[in-house]
Motif scaffolding. Structure first.
Motif, mmCIF file in Angstrom:
data_model
loop_
_atom_site.group_PDB
_atom_site.id
_atom_site.type_symbol
_atom_site.label_atom_id
_atom_site.label_comp_id
_atom_site.label_asym_id
_atom_site.label_seq_id
_atom_site.Cartn_x
_atom_site.Cartn_y
_atom_site.Cartn_z
ATOM 1 N N ASP A 228 13.495 -56.929 69.184
ATOM 2 C CA ASP A 228 12.834 -58.234 69.181
ATOM 3 C C ASP A 228 11.586 -58.245 68.298
ATOM 4 O OD1 ASP A 228 14.754 -59.193 70.919
ATOM 5 O OD2 ASP A 228 13.458 -59.088 72.706
ATOM 6 N N LEU A 229 10.922 -57.086 68.190
ATOM 7 C CA LEU A 229 9.722 -56.978 67.360
ATOM 8 C C LEU A 229 10.024 -56.493 65.940
ATOM 9 C CD1 LEU A 229 7.205 -55.357 69.883
ATOM 10 C CD2 LEU A 229 7.260 -57.733 69.091
ATOM 11 N N GLY A 230 11.280 -56.167 65.673
ATOM 12 C CA GLY A 230 11.646 -55.657 64.359
ATOM 13 C C GLY A 230 11.189 -54.229 64.123
ATOM 14 N N VAL A 231 11.009 -53.466 65.203
ATOM 15 C CA VAL A 231 10.541 -52.084 65.104
ATOM 16 C C VAL A 231 11.725 -51.131 65.133
ATOM 17 C CG1 VAL A 231 9.219 -50.272 66.277
ATOM 18 C CG2 VAL A 231 8.312 -52.600 66.143
ATOM 19 N N ARG A 232 11.730 -50.175 64.222
ATOM 20 C CA ARG A 232 12.735 -49.122 64.197
ATOM 21 C C ARG A 232 12.050 -47.838 64.620
ATOM 22 N NH1 ARG A 232 15.513 -52.896 64.624
ATOM 23 N NH2 ARG A 232 16.393 -54.047 62.877
ATOM 24 N N GLY A 233 12.316 -47.383 65.821
ATOM 25 C CA GLY A 233 11.593 -46.229 66.320
ATOM 26 C C GLY A 233 12.379 -45.434 67.327
ATOM 27 N N SER A 234 11.637 -44.715 68.164
ATOM 28 C CA SER A 234 12.227 -43.842 69.180
ATOM 29 C C SER A 234 11.599 -44.119 70.524
ATOM 30 C CB SER A 234 11.989 -42.372 68.820
ATOM 31 O OG SER A 234 12.607 -42.042 67.608
ATOM 32 N N VAL A 235 12.352 -43.798 71.576
ATOM 33 C CA VAL A 235 11.859 -43.899 72.937
ATOM 34 C C VAL A 235 12.232 -42.618 73.675
ATOM 35 C CG1 VAL A 235 13.908 -45.152 73.740
ATOM 36 C CG2 VAL A 235 11.809 -45.275 75.050
ATOM 37 N N THR A 236 11.290 -42.114 74.463
ATOM 38 C CA THR A 236 11.490 -40.914 75.258
ATOM 39 C C THR A 236 11.134 -41.220 76.699
ATOM 40 O OG1 THR A 236 10.876 -39.485 73.408
ATOM 41 C CG2 THR A 236 10.737 -38.515 75.608
ATOM 42 N N VAL A 237 11.963 -40.744 77.631
ATOM 43 C CA VAL A 237 11.673 -40.869 79.061
ATOM 44 C C VAL A 237 11.658 -39.470 79.653
ATOM 45 C CG1 VAL A 237 12.415 -41.832 81.278
ATOM 46 C CG2 VAL A 237 12.771 -43.150 79.163
ATOM 47 N N LEU A 238 10.544 -39.135 80.340
ATOM 48 C CA LEU A 238 10.375 -37.839 80.989
ATOM 49 C C LEU A 238 10.303 -38.029 82.498
ATOM 50 C CD1 LEU A 238 7.523 -36.364 78.756
ATOM 51 C CD2 LEU A 238 9.991 -36.051 78.478
ATOM 52 N N ASP A 239 10.783 -37.031 83.255
ATOM 53 C CA ASP A 239 10.617 -37.068 84.705
ATOM 54 C C ASP A 239 9.237 -36.535 85.068
ATOM 55 O OD1 ASP A 239 10.731 -34.274 84.694
ATOM 56 O OD2 ASP A 239 12.715 -34.177 85.617
ATOM 57 N N ALA A 240 8.938 -36.465 86.361
ATOM 58 C CA ALA A 240 7.603 -36.054 86.818
ATOM 59 C C ALA A 240 7.250 -34.628 86.410
ATOM 60 C CB ALA A 240 7.496 -36.209 88.327
ATOM 61 N N GLY A 241 8.243 -33.805 86.143
ATOM 62 C CA GLY A 241 7.993 -32.434 85.709
ATOM 63 C C GLY A 241 7.887 -32.281 84.202
ATOM 64 N N PHE B 53 16.463 -40.292 75.761
ATOM 65 C CA PHE B 53 15.902 -40.343 74.414
ATOM 66 C C PHE B 53 16.820 -41.172 73.538
ATOM 67 C CE2 PHE B 53 15.692 -38.863 70.021
ATOM 68 C CZ PHE B 53 14.325 -38.969 69.778
ATOM 69 N N ARG B 54 16.203 -41.936 72.636
ATOM 70 C CA ARG B 54 16.966 -42.691 71.635
ATOM 71 C C ARG B 54 16.106 -42.845 70.400
ATOM 72 N NH1 ARG B 54 17.398 -47.855 69.495
ATOM 73 N NH2 ARG B 54 19.499 -48.510 68.999
ATOM 74 N N ARG B 55 16.697 -42.559 69.243
ATOM 75 C CA ARG B 55 16.040 -42.809 67.963
ATOM 76 C C ARG B 55 16.918 -43.751 67.182
ATOM 77 N NH1 ARG B 55 16.072 -41.509 62.726
ATOM 78 N NH2 ARG B 55 17.759 -40.014 62.951
ATOM 79 N N ASP B 56 16.338 -44.859 66.746
ATOM 80 C CA ASP B 56 17.066 -45.821 65.934
ATOM 81 C C ASP B 56 17.519 -45.134 64.653
ATOM 82 O OD1 ASP B 56 17.004 -48.027 63.656
ATOM 83 O OD2 ASP B 56 17.357 -49.049 65.567
ATOM 84 N N ASP B 57 18.694 -45.490 64.183
ATOM 85 C CA ASP B 57 19.248 -44.877 62.971
ATOM 86 C C ASP B 57 18.319 -44.984 61.771
ATOM 87 O OD1 ASP B 57 21.546 -44.206 64.323
ATOM 88 O OD2 ASP B 57 22.635 -46.000 63.698
ATOM 89 N N ARG B 58 17.526 -46.045 61.710
ATOM 90 C CA ARG B 58 16.652 -46.267 60.555
ATOM 91 C C ARG B 58 15.196 -45.909 60.834
ATOM 92 N NH1 ARG B 58 18.195 -52.206 59.759
ATOM 93 N NH2 ARG B 58 18.623 -51.931 61.947
ATOM 94 N N ALA B 59 14.924 -45.243 61.943
ATOM 95 C CA ALA B 59 13.550 -44.860 62.280
ATOM 96 C C ALA B 59 13.108 -43.659 61.466
ATOM 97 C CB ALA B 59 13.462 -44.522 63.767
ATOM 98 N N VAL B 60 11.820 -43.576 61.224
ATOM 99 C CA VAL B 60 11.295 -42.382 60.581
ATOM 100 C C VAL B 60 11.459 -41.227 61.552
ATOM 101 C CG1 VAL B 60 9.685 -43.619 59.085
ATOM 102 C CG2 VAL B 60 8.934 -42.875 61.335
#
Length: 149
Positions: A35-48, A54-61
């Motif tokens: 929606d923002l036109g951002v090509r990036g990555s997202v990481t989710v960690l548990d409490a430890g 994890f997901r990295r967009d194909d066109r992300a740096v």
């Protein structure tokens, strides 16, 4: 003597962050980034601090994967959104050496947000690839959509 386990959970028991929760967060973050036109990555960690999603967009740096992970780790370790921590590590601030004090470097750039359930820390999300403001917005939008705020 009865050895039967109690039938009601302890009030201190909090359901941990699950791989399903992580998948919901990753999908929500991907939608918010799009929606923002951002090509990036997202990481989710548990409490430890273990990777749950994890997901990295194909066109992300490529570096966005590292920054999203470090932002999530920083938010988890300090139990605070990274956007709230930036001023604490400026050269004249009290914690200016904190970014390099640990074996695993922290990253004090907006985009990392801790996750709580019933008032307890259960993990963190980190987003990298956009501006710091965009990354923070994507993370908080994903939390709101996943109803983990």
């Amino acid at each position: 003597m009865s050895t039967t386990a109690p039938t009601t959970p302890s009030p201190l028991t909090v359901r941990p962050l699950t791989t399903h929760d992580a998948a919901v967060l990753v999908r929500a973050a991907a939608r918010a980034a799009e929606d923002l036109g951002v090509r990036g990555s997202v990481t989710v960690l548990d409490a430890g601090g273990h990777l749950l999603g994890f997901r990295r967009d194909d066109r992300a740096v490529l570096i966005s994967g590292e920054t999203s992970t470090r932002k999530a780790y920083t938010a988890l370790q300090l139990d605070a959104p990274t956007t709230d921590l930036v001023d604490l590590v400026r050269p004249d601030a009290l914690f200016h050496t904190l970014p390099t004090a640990l074996d695993r470097p922290l990253l004090f750039i907006a985009g990392g947000v801790p996750l709580h359930r019933d008032g307890r820390l259960i993990g963190a999300i980190g987003v990298g690839g956009g501006t710091p403001e965009q990354d923070h917005r994507i993370a908080t939008t994903a939390l709101a959509e996943a109803e983990l705020v």
